[in-house]
Design a protein around this motif. Sequence first.
Motif, PDB file in Angstrom:
ATOM      1  N   VAL A 118       0.766  -0.960  -0.033  1.00  0.00           N
ATOM      2  CA  VAL A 118      -0.108   0.068   0.129  1.00  0.00           C
ATOM      3  C   VAL A 118       0.883   1.267  -0.039  1.00  0.00           C
ATOM      4  CG1 VAL A 118      -1.828  -0.957   1.262  1.00  0.00           C
ATOM      5  CG2 VAL A 118      -0.237   0.034   2.650  1.00  0.00           C
ATOM      6  N   ILE A 119       0.589   2.434  -0.725  1.00  0.00           N
ATOM      7  CA  ILE A 119       1.392   3.411  -0.839  1.00  0.00           C
ATOM      8  C   ILE A 119       0.315   4.435  -0.621  1.00  0.00           C
ATOM      9  CG2 ILE A 119       2.654   4.845  -2.313  1.00  0.00           C
ATOM     10  CD1 ILE A 119       3.320   2.404  -4.039  1.00  0.00           C
ATOM     11  N   GLN A 120       0.680   5.427   0.368  1.00  0.00           N
ATOM     12  CA  GLN A 120      -0.178   6.389   0.798  1.00  0.00           C
ATOM     13  C   GLN A 120       0.305   7.867   0.185  1.00  0.00           C
ATOM     14  OE1 GLN A 120       0.274   7.800   5.024  1.00  0.00           O
ATOM     15  NE2 GLN A 120      -1.760   7.836   5.260  1.00  0.00           N
ATOM     16  N   MET A 121      -0.351   8.496  -0.409  1.00  0.00           N
ATOM     17  CA  MET A 121      -0.010   9.843  -0.837  1.00  0.00           C
ATOM     18  C   MET A 121      -0.576  10.750   0.002  1.00  0.00           C
ATOM     19  SD  MET A 121       1.317   8.807  -3.919  1.00  0.00           S
ATOM     20  CE  MET A 121       1.487  10.322  -4.475  1.00  0.00           C
ATOM     21  N   THR A 122       0.279  11.286   0.741  1.00  0.00           N
ATOM     22  CA  THR A 122      -0.152  12.353   1.797  1.00  0.00           C
ATOM     23  C   THR A 122      -0.459  13.918   1.296  1.00  0.00           C
ATOM     24  OG1 THR A 122       2.139  12.855   2.400  1.00  0.00           O
ATOM     25  CG2 THR A 122       0.937  10.937   3.473  1.00  0.00           C
ATOM     26  N   ASP A 123      -1.409  13.881   0.377  1.00  0.00           N
ATOM     27  CA  ASP A 123      -1.755  15.131  -0.056  1.00  0.00           C
ATOM     28  C   ASP A 123      -2.441  15.959   0.949  1.00  0.00           C
ATOM     29  OD1 ASP A 123      -3.947  13.402  -0.143  1.00  0.00           O
ATOM     30  OD2 ASP A 123      -4.435  13.614  -2.020  1.00  0.00           O
ATOM     31  N   ASP A 124      -3.006  15.572   1.991  1.00  0.00           N
ATOM     32  CA  ASP A 124      -3.594  16.385   3.107  1.00  0.00           C
ATOM     33  C   ASP A 124      -2.366  17.053   3.894  1.00  0.00           C
ATOM     34  OD1 ASP A 124      -2.529  13.715   3.729  1.00  0.00           O
ATOM     35  OD2 ASP A 124      -4.299  13.540   5.259  1.00  0.00           O
ATOM     36  N   GLU A 125      -1.309  16.214   4.133  1.00  0.00           N
ATOM     37  CA  GLU A 125      -0.148  16.772   4.823  1.00  0.00           C
ATOM     38  C   GLU A 125       0.719  17.862   4.154  1.00  0.00           C
ATOM     39  OE1 GLU A 125       4.391  15.464   6.353  1.00  0.00           O
ATOM     40  OE2 GLU A 125       3.381  14.502   4.342  1.00  0.00           O
ATOM     41  N   LYS A 126       0.715  17.948   2.914  1.00  0.00           N
ATOM     42  CA  LYS A 126       1.309  18.839   2.028  1.00  0.00           C
ATOM     43  C   LYS A 126       0.454  20.213   2.076  1.00  0.00           C
ATOM     44  CE  LYS A 126       5.146  16.791   1.362  1.00  0.00           C
ATOM     45  NZ  LYS A 126       6.329  17.105   1.990  1.00  0.00           N
ATOM     46  N   TYR A 127      -0.828  20.107   1.990  1.00  0.00           N
ATOM     47  CA  TYR A 127      -1.767  21.039   2.354  1.00  0.00           C
ATOM     48  C   TYR A 127      -1.568  21.886   3.678  1.00  0.00           C
ATOM     49  CZ  TYR A 127      -5.749  24.090   2.346  1.00  0.00           C
ATOM     50  OH  TYR A 127      -6.581  25.256   2.676  1.00  0.00           O
ATOM     51  N   LEU A 128      -1.690  20.861   4.636  1.00  0.00           N
ATOM     52  CA  LEU A 128      -1.510  21.436   6.062  1.00  0.00           C
ATOM     53  C   LEU A 128      -0.217  22.253   6.371  1.00  0.00           C
ATOM     54  CD1 LEU A 128      -2.825  18.289   7.803  1.00  0.00           C
ATOM     55  CD2 LEU A 128      -4.139  20.531   7.635  1.00  0.00           C
ATOM     56  N   TRP A 129       0.920  21.806   5.630  1.00  0.00           N
ATOM     57  CA  TRP A 129       2.338  22.300   6.057  1.00  0.00           C
ATOM     58  C   TRP A 129       2.521  23.438   4.744  1.00  0.00           C
ATOM     59  CZ3 TRP A 129       1.449  18.005   8.834  1.00  0.00           C
ATOM     60  CH2 TRP A 129       2.085  17.816   9.812  1.00  0.00           C
ATOM     61  N   LYS A 130       2.154  23.163   3.632  1.00  0.00           N
ATOM     62  CA  LYS A 130       2.571  24.329   2.655  1.00  0.00           C
ATOM     63  C   LYS A 130       1.388  24.977   1.958  1.00  0.00           C
ATOM     64  CE  LYS A 130       6.534  21.319   1.349  1.00  0.00           C
ATOM     65  NZ  LYS A 130       7.700  22.248   1.586  1.00  0.00           N
ATOM     66  N   GLY A 131       0.253  24.657   2.397  1.00  0.00           N
ATOM     67  CA  GLY A 131      -0.848  25.147   1.647  1.00  0.00           C
ATOM     68  C   GLY A 131      -1.185  26.705   2.023  1.00  0.00           C
ATOM     69  N   ASP A 132      -1.810  27.326   1.180  1.00  0.00           N
ATOM     70  CA  ASP A 132      -2.394  28.857   1.535  1.00  0.00           C
ATOM     71  C   ASP A 132      -3.591  28.696   0.678  1.00  0.00           C
ATOM     72  OD1 ASP A 132      -1.856  29.880  -1.246  1.00  0.00           O
ATOM     73  OD2 ASP A 132       0.350  30.008  -0.552  1.00  0.00           O
ATOM     74  N   HIS A 133      -4.313  29.858   0.444  1.00  0.00           N
ATOM     75  CA  HIS A 133      -5.677  30.035   0.120  1.00  0.00           C
ATOM     76  C   HIS A 133      -5.569  30.467  -1.325  1.00  0.00           C
ATOM     77  CE1 HIS A 133      -7.594  28.952   3.717  1.00  0.00           C
ATOM     78  NE2 HIS A 133      -7.043  29.977   4.331  1.00  0.00           N
ATOM     79  N   GLU A 134      -4.486  30.666  -1.914  1.00  0.00           N
ATOM     80  CA  GLU A 134      -4.159  31.471  -3.246  1.00  0.00           C
ATOM     81  C   GLU A 134      -3.699  30.535  -4.369  1.00  0.00           C
ATOM     82  OE1 GLU A 134      -2.140  35.168  -2.839  1.00  0.00           O
ATOM     83  OE2 GLU A 134      -3.753  35.928  -1.635  1.00  0.00           O
ATOM     84  N   THR A 135      -2.428  30.161  -4.004  1.00  0.00           N
ATOM     85  CA  THR A 135      -1.612  29.412  -4.946  1.00  0.00           C
ATOM     86  C   THR A 135      -1.592  27.997  -4.442  1.00  0.00           C
ATOM     87  OG1 THR A 135       0.518  29.837  -4.035  1.00  0.00           O
ATOM     88  CG2 THR A 135      -0.401  31.241  -6.085  1.00  0.00           C
ATOM     89  N   ASN A 136      -1.518  27.429  -3.360  1.00  0.00           N
ATOM     90  CA  ASN A 136      -1.151  26.129  -2.839  1.00  0.00           C
ATOM     91  C   ASN A 136      -2.546  25.595  -2.343  1.00  0.00           C
ATOM     92  OD1 ASN A 136       1.437  25.944  -3.798  1.00  0.00           O
ATOM     93  ND2 ASN A 136       2.290  26.669  -1.635  1.00  0.00           N
ATOM     94  N   THR A 137      -3.259  25.422  -3.262  1.00  0.00           N
ATOM     95  CA  THR A 137      -4.950  25.018  -2.742  1.00  0.00           C
ATOM     96  C   THR A 137      -4.718  23.550  -2.421  1.00  0.00           C
ATOM     97  OG1 THR A 137      -5.489  24.513  -5.100  1.00  0.00           O
ATOM     98  CG2 THR A 137      -5.700  26.749  -4.180  1.00  0.00           C
TER      99      THR A 137
END
Length: 407
Positions: free
Chosen positions: A122-141
């Motif tokens: 099983v391979i987990q893609m932690t797209d949620d983690e990257k948003y929590l650490w690197k996301g903003d409301h304009e470019t890194n959605t």
Amino acid sequence: MAEVDLATKQDGQVVTPWEVEADGEEGIDYDKLIDRFGSQRISPELIERMERLTGVKAHPWLRRGIFFSHRDFEQILDLYEQKKPFYLYTGRGPSSDALHMGHLIPFMFTKWLQDTFDVPLVIQMTDDEKYLWKGDHETNTIEKFYELGKENAKDIIACGFDINKTFIFSNLEYIGHMYPTIVRIEKAVTYSQAKGIFGFTDSDNIGKHSFPAIQAAPSFPVAFPHIFGNDTEPLCLIPCAIDQDPYFRMTRDVAPRLGWKKPALLHSKFFPALTGSKTKMSASDASTTIYVSDTPDMIKTKVNKYAFSGGQVSLEDQKNTGANLEVDVAYQWMRFFCDDDSVLQKIEQEYGPGPVRAGNKMLTGEAKQLLISTLQPIISRHQQARAAVSNEMVETFMTPRTLKFTR
């Protein structure tokens, strides 16, 4: 669970899932990390036993000490010997369109493990983690990191995983299936314990505080009812860089209280940045990072321009003293990507410490050229494999389904 602070700098180095830095010129001291994290060194006896049971020669990264530390790998070998099931778990935090060479390490090694032991993955893609650490409301959605995960899945599939035995999943899509497992883990860990392990502060968003339970969940088969049903017996083996170990130290501590088995781990050393071994390669600096999408000319330019040299300043000094291979990036990268032990031995003898023995002493430019000629075909093959990965293939890999067990 003992509250041991692993998130602050100790012995001149800090190693967390989000920060890796060493003060010394020669980079991370892995012996100190083993002592600090409480893992075990992979011994020659353990490697010999694996070879004997599987009939397969150990991967060069095991023989060269690149995968150097473990937790309970002997239990995995016990299960293999007894013909009992276990599975593999690794992951990727999507933060760039293409993977860099360091990102390939866990997947190339996991592919070898899957082939050698013939087990599901099983391979987990932690797209949620990257948003929590690197996301903003304009470019890194949040939508951006989700799409990056789908693109990164193509690079992962290009490594050659068996579609009948591999499930790749986006946390943003799949988390509902894992949620009962996640909640049980969250309830078993206090904020004080998480703060000591991960270094969270009062200014961190609450999503960061809860994320470790999400990364821990795939360590337990109950997180995948479509694969394992209600079976809690299959043990999980996690190959990862040692900066990910804090997640699984927490996981292993809570497992007995939840009535589940502790996952086993294999830890790799960090893949050094082109600019030196004080930290690992980062996807954020495109000029000094080699991506699997780079052209042959880009690879050549980056290696020649940015690869830190352990060679001496003058030709005379290089002939008399030789290069410091502990910090020389060309040699260190060759240890990862050159399968031919005789080539490495040649570099060590003709480029490394000590005066010239026979012929001319190898110079930095020659060592870099060896690396360039090693990387270019590897990346070319990867690009050809990736071009063959369709969107439909990605969807198949990422569809919850039963995986094939042969043991």
